[in-house]
Motif scaffolding. Structure first.
Motif, PDB file in Angstrom:
ATOM      1  N   ASN A  96      80.683   0.988 -27.835  1.00  0.00           N
ATOM      2  CA  ASN A  96      81.840   0.357 -28.458  1.00  0.00           C
ATOM      3  C   ASN A  96      81.376  -0.162 -29.813  1.00  0.00           C
ATOM      4  O   ASN A  96      80.383  -0.908 -29.873  1.00  0.00           O
ATOM      5  CB  ASN A  96      82.373  -0.795 -27.602  1.00  0.00           C
ATOM      6  N   PRO A  97      82.034   0.198 -30.914  1.00  0.00           N
ATOM      7  CA  PRO A  97      81.615  -0.269 -32.236  1.00  0.00           C
ATOM      8  C   PRO A  97      81.529  -1.796 -32.325  1.00  0.00           C
ATOM      9  O   PRO A  97      80.846  -2.327 -33.203  1.00  0.00           O
ATOM     10  CB  PRO A  97      82.693   0.283 -33.162  1.00  0.00           C
ATOM     11  N   ALA A  98      82.199  -2.487 -31.424  1.00  0.00           N
ATOM     12  CA  ALA A  98      82.175  -3.953 -31.437  1.00  0.00           C
ATOM     13  C   ALA A  98      80.768  -4.499 -31.289  1.00  0.00           C
ATOM     14  O   ALA A  98      80.473  -5.617 -31.753  1.00  0.00           O
ATOM     15  CB  ALA A  98      83.070  -4.490 -30.311  1.00  0.00           C
ATOM     16  N   PHE A  99      79.886  -3.749 -30.658  1.00  0.00           N
ATOM     17  CA  PHE A  99      78.511  -4.226 -30.486  1.00  0.00           C
ATOM     18  C   PHE A  99      77.813  -4.464 -31.824  1.00  0.00           C
ATOM     19  O   PHE A  99      76.859  -5.234 -31.902  1.00  0.00           O
ATOM     20  CB  PHE A  99      77.702  -3.247 -29.629  1.00  0.00           C
ATOM     21  N   GLN A 100      78.269  -3.797 -32.876  1.00  0.00           N
ATOM     22  CA  GLN A 100      77.687  -4.039 -34.191  1.00  0.00           C
ATOM     23  C   GLN A 100      77.797  -5.515 -34.565  1.00  0.00           C
ATOM     24  O   GLN A 100      76.884  -6.103 -35.157  1.00  0.00           O
ATOM     25  CB  GLN A 100      78.410  -3.198 -35.248  1.00  0.00           C
ATOM     26  N   PHE A 101      78.908  -6.142 -34.164  1.00  0.00           N
ATOM     27  CA  PHE A 101      79.201  -7.501 -34.627  1.00  0.00           C
ATOM     28  C   PHE A 101      78.714  -8.580 -33.668  1.00  0.00           C
ATOM     29  O   PHE A 101      78.992  -9.768 -33.859  1.00  0.00           O
ATOM     30  CB  PHE A 101      80.689  -7.617 -34.943  1.00  0.00           C
ATOM     31  N   VAL A 102      77.976  -8.160 -32.654  1.00  0.00           N
ATOM     32  CA  VAL A 102      77.184  -9.115 -31.867  1.00  0.00           C
ATOM     33  C   VAL A 102      75.699  -8.800 -32.029  1.00  0.00           C
ATOM     34  O   VAL A 102      74.853  -9.461 -31.443  1.00  0.00           O
ATOM     35  CB  VAL A 102      77.555  -9.096 -30.362  1.00  0.00           C
ATOM     36  N   GLY A 103      75.409  -7.761 -32.837  1.00  0.00           N
ATOM     37  CA  GLY A 103      74.033  -7.340 -33.019  1.00  0.00           C
ATOM     38  C   GLY A 103      73.527  -7.534 -34.439  1.00  0.00           C
ATOM     39  O   GLY A 103      72.431  -8.048 -34.647  1.00  0.00           O
ATOM     40  N   ASP A 104      74.326  -7.123 -35.421  1.00  0.00           N
ATOM     41  CA  ASP A 104      73.915  -7.275 -36.816  1.00  0.00           C
ATOM     42  C   ASP A 104      75.158  -7.181 -37.690  1.00  0.00           C
ATOM     43  O   ASP A 104      75.655  -6.088 -37.953  1.00  0.00           O
ATOM     44  CB  ASP A 104      72.898  -6.190 -37.191  1.00  0.00           C
ATOM     45  N   ILE A 105      75.647  -8.323 -38.137  1.00  0.00           N
ATOM     46  CA  ILE A 105      76.891  -8.364 -38.908  1.00  0.00           C
ATOM     47  C   ILE A 105      76.704  -7.686 -40.261  1.00  0.00           C
ATOM     48  O   ILE A 105      77.605  -7.048 -40.780  1.00  0.00           O
ATOM     49  CB  ILE A 105      77.387  -9.817 -39.061  1.00  0.00           C
ATOM     50  N   GLU A 175      75.997   3.883 -42.523  1.00  0.00           N
ATOM     51  CA  GLU A 175      77.144   4.142 -43.395  1.00  0.00           C
ATOM     52  C   GLU A 175      77.044   3.351 -44.693  1.00  0.00           C
ATOM     53  O   GLU A 175      77.309   3.876 -45.781  1.00  0.00           O
ATOM     54  CB  GLU A 175      78.438   3.795 -42.662  1.00  0.00           C
ATOM     55  N   ILE A 176      76.662   2.077 -44.583  1.00  0.00           N
ATOM     56  CA  ILE A 176      76.571   1.226 -45.782  1.00  0.00           C
ATOM     57  C   ILE A 176      75.552   1.798 -46.757  1.00  0.00           C
ATOM     58  O   ILE A 176      75.824   1.961 -47.960  1.00  0.00           O
ATOM     59  CB  ILE A 176      76.190  -0.213 -45.401  1.00  0.00           C
ATOM     60  N   PHE A 177      74.369   2.122 -46.253  1.00  0.00           N
ATOM     61  CA  PHE A 177      73.313   2.609 -47.144  1.00  0.00           C
ATOM     62  C   PHE A 177      73.612   4.022 -47.662  1.00  0.00           C
ATOM     63  O   PHE A 177      73.277   4.338 -48.808  1.00  0.00           O
ATOM     64  CB  PHE A 177      71.958   2.548 -46.443  1.00  0.00           C
ATOM     65  N   TRP A 307      82.984  -3.561 -42.828  1.00  0.00           N
ATOM     66  CA  TRP A 307      83.587  -4.387 -41.766  1.00  0.00           C
ATOM     67  C   TRP A 307      85.054  -3.988 -41.583  1.00  0.00           C
ATOM     68  O   TRP A 307      85.520  -3.829 -40.455  1.00  0.00           O
ATOM     69  CB  TRP A 307      83.576  -5.864 -42.140  1.00  0.00           C
ATOM     70  N   ALA A 308      85.770  -3.895 -42.704  1.00  0.00           N
ATOM     71  CA  ALA A 308      87.204  -3.601 -42.639  1.00  0.00           C
ATOM     72  C   ALA A 308      87.448  -2.249 -41.979  1.00  0.00           C
ATOM     73  O   ALA A 308      88.378  -2.090 -41.175  1.00  0.00           O
ATOM     74  CB  ALA A 308      87.798  -3.631 -44.052  1.00  0.00           C
ATOM     75  N   ASP A 309      86.609  -1.277 -42.302  1.00  0.00           N
ATOM     76  CA  ASP A 309      86.755   0.049 -41.695  1.00  0.00           C
ATOM     77  C   ASP A 309      86.451  -0.003 -40.201  1.00  0.00           C
ATOM     78  O   ASP A 309      87.201   0.543 -39.384  1.00  0.00           O
ATOM     79  CB  ASP A 309      85.820   1.033 -42.396  1.00  0.00           C
ATOM     80  N   TRP A 310      85.374  -0.675 -39.839  1.00  0.00           N
ATOM     81  CA  TRP A 310      84.990  -0.743 -38.428  1.00  0.00           C
ATOM     82  C   TRP A 310      85.990  -1.542 -37.600  1.00  0.00           C
ATOM     83  O   TRP A 310      86.162  -1.286 -36.409  1.00  0.00           O
ATOM     84  CB  TRP A 310      83.579  -1.334 -38.298  1.00  0.00           C
ATOM     85  N   LYS A 318      87.906  -5.367 -33.767  1.00  0.00           N
ATOM     86  CA  LYS A 318      88.780  -6.160 -34.631  1.00  0.00           C
ATOM     87  C   LYS A 318      88.713  -7.639 -34.264  1.00  0.00           C
ATOM     88  O   LYS A 318      88.668  -8.509 -35.152  1.00  0.00           O
ATOM     89  CB  LYS A 318      90.219  -5.666 -34.540  1.00  0.00           C
ATOM     90  N   ALA A 319      88.697  -7.929 -32.967  1.00  0.00           N
ATOM     91  CA  ALA A 319      88.645  -9.330 -32.527  1.00  0.00           C
ATOM     92  C   ALA A 319      87.372 -10.012 -33.026  1.00  0.00           C
ATOM     93  O   ALA A 319      87.408 -11.161 -33.491  1.00  0.00           O
ATOM     94  CB  ALA A 319      88.724  -9.400 -31.006  1.00  0.00           C
ATOM     95  N   LEU A 320      86.241  -9.308 -32.966  1.00  0.00           N
ATOM     96  CA  LEU A 320      84.977  -9.889 -33.408  1.00  0.00           C
ATOM     97  C   LEU A 320      84.915 -10.013 -34.927  1.00  0.00           C
ATOM     98  O   LEU A 320      84.462 -11.036 -35.456  1.00  0.00           O
ATOM     99  CB  LEU A 320      83.800  -9.055 -32.889  1.00  0.00           C
TER     100      LEU A 320
END
Length: 337
Positions: A96-105, A175-177, A307-310, A318-320
């Motif tokens: 789930n892409p949401a894991f990005q925002f509990v792992g590395d913002i 993606e960012i880099f 962030w906006a794309d994810w 989105k919630a995170l």
């Protein structure tokens, strides 16, 4: 009668002298090597749990991803090969892409304390719900601060990222880099040294400066970004749900307390260790690149666009993202809309 009393007393003394037998075993894997600062802190966590439980909890700590690959530790714990995973949520973005925002913002908070503040001021419930959906319980975070990129080539600013081939963890970072012109290569944490040694990559986003020293990266490369700015991963302790629920309330409290001590000690330790490592590396001839405010802004803007794309990928993501943005606005880190 006297003989019986003496025998009984001797038996009781012998019984009370026996060490307490371990009632629970926690098999935990971390990707850190035992000689790194984070590895030493993980071992201290294990020792604290064992001592505070009076030996009722036995922690088997597996270092350097010695049981399964780093990205597989979460599943290994959820499926019973291990009991707990001590890597980080960002390795699980494929679930789930949401894991990005509990792992590395990425490009978000400036300090570990700000990131912890989000977790313990409303974020924990949202994060734990995500973990529960995969048969795991989030116990807590340990954050060593901003990471430093290590490179065989200069990294003085965003322009040096063009065609820079480097090890990247999976997820949003690639993606960012890539959008900034770099060529990220996803590989396991344990493969970095060999990949640098053989020239497969030009550099690595591995860890904080002190951990990178412990890994021996600066025996191979002569450039690093410091102070860091791009990534501040939240390493986690996450345990299989049924294993966690089988623990007594007292044992849960011990593990939670030891985890919060680990979080505190990690931030303090690396505040000192990273500065010591920086002095050591400068003396050794390694160039430390401190990006200007303008250059850091370039990265932050690229990260926040991601962030906006994810946030559009899943409702949990989105919630995170919304939760982090609201909290960063509360802290004054980003402007309110």
């Amino acid at each position: 009668m006297k003989t019986s009393i003496v025998c009984l007393s001797t038996a009781l003394m012998a019984a009370t002298a026996l060490p307490a037998l371990a009632q629970e075993t926690l098999r935990i894997q971390t990707h850190y090597a035992p000689e790194t600062e984070s590895g030493k802190l993980a071992q201290q966590f294990a020792d604290d749990v064992e001592v505070m439980s009076g030996g009722e909890i036995d922690v088997e700590m597996f270092f350097s991803s010695s049981v399964v690959k780093t990205v597989e530790a979460f599943d290994a714990a959820a499926n019973g090969i291990l009991d707990c995973d001590m890597t980080g949520g960002a390795y699980q973005t494929g679930k789930n892409p949401a894991f990005q925002f509990v792992g590395d913002i990425m490009g978000g908070y400036d300090t570990p304390w700000q990131q912890y503040a989000w977790l313990y001021n409303g974020g924990f419930e949202t994060a734990d719900e995500l973990y529960n959906g995969f048969n795991m319980k989030l116990v807590g975070w340990w954050i060593y601060g901003q990471e430093s990129m290590s490179s065989t080539k200069p990294l003085a600013g965003p322009e040096d990222l063009k065609d820079w081939k480097f090890r990247s963890p999976p997820g949003m970072e690639t993606e960012i880099f890539a959008n900034l012109g770099a060529s990220p290569v996803v590989m396991d944490f344990t493969e970095i040294f060999t990949a640098l040694e053989t020239g497969i990559i030009d550099g690595a986003d591995a860890s904080g400066l002190a951990n990178n020293v412990g890994l021996g990266l600066y025996d191979l490369v002569e450039h690093a970004t410091y102070p860091g700015f791009h990534s501040m991963p939240s390493d986690h302790l996450a345990c299989r749900l049924d294993k966690w629920e089988s623990l007594s309330d007292a044992h849960k409290r011990i593990i939670d307390t030891a985890m919060q001590k680990l979080a505190f000690q990690t931030a303090l330790t690396f505040e000192v260790a990273n500065n010591e490592a920086a002095a050591e590396l400068r003396e050794k001839g390694v160039t430390l690149h401190d990006w200007s405010d303008e250059d850091r802004k370039v990265f932050r803007e690229a990260a926040q666009a991601a962030w906006a794309d994810w946030a559009t990928k899943t409702p949990e993501t989105k919630a995170l993202v919304d939760s982090h943005i609201a909290f960063m606005q509360q802290l004054g880190l980003i402007a309110s809309e």
